[in-house]
Design an enzyme around this catalytic site. Sequence first.
Site, PDB file in Angstrom:
ATOM      1  N   GLU A  99      17.902   4.428 -11.304  1.00  0.00           N
ATOM      2  CA  GLU A  99      16.600   5.087 -11.308  1.00  0.00           C
ATOM      3  C   GLU A  99      16.696   6.543 -10.868  1.00  0.00           C
ATOM      4  O   GLU A  99      16.059   7.420 -11.462  1.00  0.00           O
ATOM      5  CB  GLU A  99      15.638   4.322 -10.386  1.00  0.00           C
ATOM      6  N   GLN A 151      11.726  -0.265  -3.800  1.00  0.00           N
ATOM      7  CA  GLN A 151      12.887  -0.653  -2.987  1.00  0.00           C
ATOM      8  C   GLN A 151      12.502  -1.699  -1.946  1.00  0.00           C
ATOM      9  O   GLN A 151      13.256  -2.643  -1.688  1.00  0.00           O
ATOM     10  CB  GLN A 151      13.476   0.593  -2.315  1.00  0.00           C
ATOM     11  N   CYS A 174      19.117   5.046   0.313  1.00  0.00           N
ATOM     12  CA  CYS A 174      19.863   6.270   0.632  1.00  0.00           C
ATOM     13  C   CYS A 174      19.460   6.831   1.993  1.00  0.00           C
ATOM     14  O   CYS A 174      20.284   7.416   2.692  1.00  0.00           O
ATOM     15  CB  CYS A 174      19.605   7.339  -0.427  1.00  0.00           C
ATOM     16  N   GLU A 206       6.528   9.928  -1.849  1.00  0.00           N
ATOM     17  CA  GLU A 206       7.288   9.411  -3.002  1.00  0.00           C
ATOM     18  C   GLU A 206       7.031   7.917  -3.174  1.00  0.00           C
ATOM     19  O   GLU A 206       6.774   7.195  -2.219  1.00  0.00           O
ATOM     20  CB  GLU A 206       8.778   9.706  -2.834  1.00  0.00           C
ATOM     21  N   THR A 207       7.097   7.460  -4.416  1.00  0.00           N
ATOM     22  CA  THR A 207       6.745   6.077  -4.747  1.00  0.00           C
ATOM     23  C   THR A 207       7.948   5.155  -4.897  1.00  0.00           C
ATOM     24  O   THR A 207       7.782   3.934  -4.928  1.00  0.00           O
ATOM     25  CB  THR A 207       5.942   6.048  -6.059  1.00  0.00           C
ATOM     26  N   GLN A 208       9.143   5.701  -4.988  1.00  0.00           N
ATOM     27  CA  GLN A 208      10.329   4.879  -5.215  1.00  0.00           C
ATOM     28  C   GLN A 208      10.539   3.862  -4.099  1.00  0.00           C
ATOM     29  O   GLN A 208      11.022   2.755  -4.331  1.00  0.00           O
ATOM     30  CB  GLN A 208      11.563   5.773  -5.343  1.00  0.00           C
ATOM     31  N   GLY A 237      26.484   7.555 -13.125  1.00  0.00           N
ATOM     32  CA  GLY A 237      25.571   6.472 -12.786  1.00  0.00           C
ATOM     33  C   GLY A 237      24.461   6.408 -13.813  1.00  0.00           C
ATOM     34  O   GLY A 237      24.318   7.323 -14.646  1.00  0.00           O
ATOM     35  N   ALA A 238      23.665   5.340 -13.772  1.00  0.00           N
ATOM     36  CA  ALA A 238      22.561   5.217 -14.731  1.00  0.00           C
ATOM     37  C   ALA A 238      21.370   4.512 -14.103  1.00  0.00           C
ATOM     38  O   ALA A 238      20.574   3.900 -14.796  1.00  0.00           O
ATOM     39  CB  ALA A 238      23.030   4.457 -15.974  1.00  0.00           C
ATOM     40  N   ARG A 283      17.681   5.090   4.573  1.00  0.00           N
ATOM     41  CA  ARG A 283      17.446   4.205   5.711  1.00  0.00           C
ATOM     42  C   ARG A 283      18.139   2.857   5.552  1.00  0.00           C
ATOM     43  O   ARG A 283      18.360   2.377   4.430  1.00  0.00           O
ATOM     44  CB  ARG A 283      15.943   3.974   5.915  1.00  0.00           C
TER      45      ARG A 283
END
Length: 428
Positions: free
Chosen positions: A197, A125, A56, A119-121, A194-195, A58
């Site tokens: 993360e 990714q 989202c 943030e760890t997400q 949506g479903a 970059r």
Amino acid sequence: MQLLTIGINHHTAPVALRERVAFPLEQIKPALDTFKSIWLGPSARTAPEAAILSTCNRTELYCATDDQAAREAAIQWLSRYHNLPIGELAPHVYALPQSEAVRHAFRVASGLDSMVLGETQIVGQMKDAVRTASEAGALGTYLNQLFQRTFAVAKEVRSTTEIGAQSVSMAAAAVRLAQRIFDKVANQRVLFIGAGEMIELCATHFAAQQPKELVVANRTAERGTRLAERFNGRAIPLSELPSRMHEFDIIVSCTASTLPIIGLGAVERAVKARRHRPIFMVDLAVPRDIEPEVGQLEDVFLYTVDDLGAIVREGNASRQAAVAQAEAIIETRVQNFMQWLDARSIVPVIRHMHTQADVLRRAEVERAQKMLARGDDPAAVLEALSQALTNKLIHGPTHALNRASSENRDTLIELMSGFYKHSGSTER
């Protein structure tokens, strides 16, 4: 071989541009093939390497190539691939060579370059991006080593600093915004589209506010139902969205669609059916799920991922001490990686030296075998072999010394003196 990172992110480009250069997951492998092809050709000394990270916030191209014009070629490729005028894209693009590319990768994975500090997400990714590049056959020695060290550095930063402590997530920011519009989220009906993360994180935060109703609409019914049941909610087919939108006070959307799934007309009808009661909408998708014109409607409060970033940044200032610690760790690890990279640059030279020496050796051995076959004295053959090898092996260094300019000759003499001092040792 040089490392290079080309990209745009939430610091350099608005969501309106980022969504135009995003790569849907199914497009990344074929895109890697065409991206690498710009450096394949008779002049390429080694196979190029590449990976694409698209989120989202970059879109980044990580490359390893021996092409000296790599920066311009990569930007032009990105422009052509997305049918964007180069003049529109280039001002927002950063190009980071060598140590800057390494430092950037380490900072991104550690959460220092994220909209949500710490943030760890992003780690997951990046791992997905590496896995996809590996499956596409686009990784090699250099990028494999870069990403292995990137994930190790991210782990070190998160385990030894407080970089992720008390962070305000995008999901938490969405709840805070909703509370500015409605007195109590508990009195509202919430719809998640949506479903993935991000929606799961948002559902967790909104569910904690005990809304009147929690509903999930997803293209895959089974996945939507599974997520809704976790929060005592219910699922509806995505196809029912236009006719059911007016039922919901809060709508949060984050899908992988390449085109908007909620248009201006559908929202206008929903607002009319609600008799102009406000609708709070959050679009966390890139490319966006909701047409931006929706935000101009009087009774609609539409926020994008960039809008939520302003709230997120409010909580970043309190963690600057942790940032300084993380930056220090990263700087040390960048220097370590550059030492490895410098050592790797010698490998082709050493390989070439071995190859050339072996060619000389084989030629002289073949000549010696012919001399022995015709009955020459073995001692004389060995003497001739050793003299020939000696002359040919020192021809290159001798020629370099003779041709060196006066300012370079002293340096060469010092280097070769040290070399022959060590290589000429007879110690066992």
